[in-house]
Design an enzyme around this catalytic site. Structure first.
Site, PDB file in Angstrom:
ATOM      1  N   ASN A  86       0.825  -1.673  -0.175  1.00 20.31           N
ATOM      2  CA  ASN A  86      -0.539   0.073   0.116  1.00 20.31           C
ATOM      3  C   ASN A  86       0.956   1.148  -0.166  1.00 20.31           C
ATOM      4  O   ASN A  86       0.470   2.010  -0.133  1.00 20.31           O
ATOM      5  CB  ASN A  86      -0.775  -0.498   1.247  1.00 20.31           C
ATOM      6  CG  ASN A  86      -1.676   0.729   1.265  1.00 20.31           C
ATOM      7  OD1 ASN A  86      -2.326   1.465   1.090  1.00 20.31           O
ATOM      8  ND2 ASN A  86      -0.956   1.837   2.288  1.00 20.31           N
ATOM      9  N   SER A 139      -4.190   2.525  -8.325  1.00 18.92           N
ATOM     10  CA  SER A 139      -5.110   3.143  -8.843  1.00 18.92           C
ATOM     11  C   SER A 139      -5.862   3.308 -10.095  1.00 18.92           C
ATOM     12  O   SER A 139      -5.031   2.910 -10.769  1.00 18.92           O
ATOM     13  CB  SER A 139      -4.076   4.948  -8.587  1.00 18.92           C
ATOM     14  OG  SER A 139      -5.028   5.643  -9.092  1.00 18.92           O
ATOM     15  N   TYR A 152       3.249   9.714 -11.031  1.00 19.26           N
ATOM     16  CA  TYR A 152       2.501   8.429 -10.207  1.00 19.26           C
ATOM     17  C   TYR A 152       1.590   7.856 -11.553  1.00 19.26           C
ATOM     18  O   TYR A 152       1.335   6.766 -10.892  1.00 19.26           O
ATOM     19  CB  TYR A 152       1.136   9.961  -9.738  1.00 19.26           C
ATOM     20  CG  TYR A 152       0.109   8.707  -9.188  1.00 19.26           C
ATOM     21  CD1 TYR A 152       0.472   8.254  -7.788  1.00 19.26           C
ATOM     22  CD2 TYR A 152      -1.122   8.950  -9.475  1.00 19.26           C
ATOM     23  CE1 TYR A 152      -0.158   7.679  -6.726  1.00 19.26           C
ATOM     24  CE2 TYR A 152      -2.017   7.517  -8.494  1.00 19.26           C
ATOM     25  CZ  TYR A 152      -1.951   7.379  -7.111  1.00 19.26           C
ATOM     26  OH  TYR A 152      -2.427   6.766  -6.484  1.00 19.26           O
ATOM     27  N   ALA A 153       1.064   8.542 -12.158  1.00 14.83           N
ATOM     28  CA  ALA A 153       0.580   7.439 -13.992  1.00 14.83           C
ATOM     29  C   ALA A 153       1.275   5.887 -14.289  1.00 14.83           C
ATOM     30  O   ALA A 153       0.665   4.823 -14.544  1.00 14.83           O
ATOM     31  CB  ALA A 153       0.407   8.006 -14.657  1.00 14.83           C
ATOM     32  N   ALA A 154       2.678   6.466 -13.938  1.00 15.51           N
ATOM     33  CA  ALA A 154       4.321   5.761 -14.477  1.00 15.51           C
ATOM     34  C   ALA A 154       4.722   4.421 -13.772  1.00 15.51           C
ATOM     35  O   ALA A 154       4.489   3.309 -13.570  1.00 15.51           O
ATOM     36  CB  ALA A 154       5.261   6.155 -14.423  1.00 15.51           C
ATOM     37  N   SER A 155       4.564   5.091 -12.299  1.00 20.70           N
ATOM     38  CA  SER A 155       4.320   4.131 -10.704  1.00 20.70           C
ATOM     39  C   SER A 155       3.242   2.761 -11.397  1.00 20.70           C
ATOM     40  O   SER A 155       3.652   2.354 -10.662  1.00 20.70           O
ATOM     41  CB  SER A 155       4.586   4.826  -9.774  1.00 20.70           C
ATOM     42  OG  SER A 155       3.663   5.634  -9.539  1.00 20.70           O
ATOM     43  N   LYS A 156       2.185   3.843 -10.609  1.00 26.89           N
ATOM     44  CA  LYS A 156       0.633   2.433 -10.899  1.00 26.89           C
ATOM     45  C   LYS A 156       0.904   1.952 -12.182  1.00 26.89           C
ATOM     46  O   LYS A 156       0.230   0.729 -11.706  1.00 26.89           O
ATOM     47  CB  LYS A 156      -0.618   3.710 -10.369  1.00 26.89           C
ATOM     48  CG  LYS A 156      -0.810   4.497  -9.171  1.00 26.89           C
ATOM     49  CD  LYS A 156      -0.360   3.385  -7.779  1.00 26.89           C
ATOM     50  CE  LYS A 156      -0.301   4.365  -6.637  1.00 26.89           C
ATOM     51  NZ  LYS A 156       0.244   3.984  -5.658  1.00 26.89           N
TER      52      LYS A 156
END
Length: 260
Positions: A86, A139, A152-156
């Site tokens: 998480n 996400s 953030y988008a790349a990591s998720k």
């Protein structure tokens, strides 16, 4: 809901927000819960409120810290049944050309590398479980493009790739791997994201919040309890044939354009 009792559960980023609610939900179900979190004060508050939960102060972006978490866990338990990845940060709100190197590196390090480090160390312990489970908290940003949120988008999106890859690798050993994709979760974190987004776009926080709400069919944000309930289900015997899935808990996100 049928589920074994006295499972050993590890929750990363487990002292605040979604992680805190997940940890307390599993503890209330009778599981032995250990959390790690980078905030010592948040851990102290959690343990005071829920004394059955044990904890390690650690930064999942550090492979050596991940090792230390598992060393602490091994002193208490000889196996691990459920790992819930998480821990994560929101990262910057900025156009791609304005994202600083340090902001990119930190978001990827916590959200993606941290998931990898913690899972790599978990697998030998999960093999000792009768029904090992990994749940990655991704996400809805892993299901759409997300303007102004490149790190953030790349990591998720990366977390979804890991989820499906690990489900294939570990499935023959009976270890299930799934991802939960929350929408916007009520609380201080989304409030801060909205504030930054409003500033970047030159709009008011209220108008920006309404944009976020209109992204979902149900016109609502979700709660930490919604995510905890899904995690409890995915870890249960009722979900024994569910693996390799990215399950949105979001009121049905229609898109993340963040536009009027």
């Amino acid at each position: 809901m049928s589920q074994p009792r006295e499972r050993v559960v590890l929750v990363t980023g487990g002292a605040d927000g979604i992680g805190r609610r997940i940890a307390q939900t599993f503890a209330a179900a009778g599981d032995a819960v250990h959390v790690c979190d980078s905030s010592a004060s948040a851990i102290d508050a959690l343990v005071v409120e829920t004394p059955t939960i044990t904890a390690t102060v650690a930064d999942v972006a550090s492979a050596s810290d991940a090792d230390r978490v598992y060393a602490d866990l091994a002193q208490r338990h000889d196996r691990l049944d459920v790992l819930i990845n998480n821990a994560g940060i929101a990262g910057p709100t900025a156009a791609v050309e304005d994202v600083a190197d340090a902001d990119w590196d930190r978001c990827i390090a916590v959200d993606l590398s941290g998931t990898f480090y913690m899972t790599r160390r978990a697998v030998p312990m999960l093999r000792k479980s009768a029904a090992g489970v990994i749940i990655n908290i991704a996400s809805t940003a892993a299901l759409f493009g997300y303007p102004l949120r490149s790190p953030y988008a790349a990591s998720k999106w990366g977390m979804i790739g890991l989820t499906k890859t690990w489900a294939m690798e570990l499935g023959p050993e009976g270890i299930r791997v799934n991802a939960i994709c929350p929408g916007s979760v009520e609380g201080e974190r989304i409030d801060a994201v909205i504030e930054r987004d409003a500033k970047a776009r030159g709009t008011s926080p209220e108008d920006t919040r309404n944009i976020y709400l209109r992204q979902t069919s149900m016109r609502t944000f979700i709660s930490c309890e919604d995510i905890a309930a899904m995690a409890l289900f995915l870890a249960s015997a009722d979900a024994k044939r569910v693996s390799g899935q990215a399950i949105a808990v979001d009121g049905h996100t229609e898109g993340l354009s963040n536009s009027q």
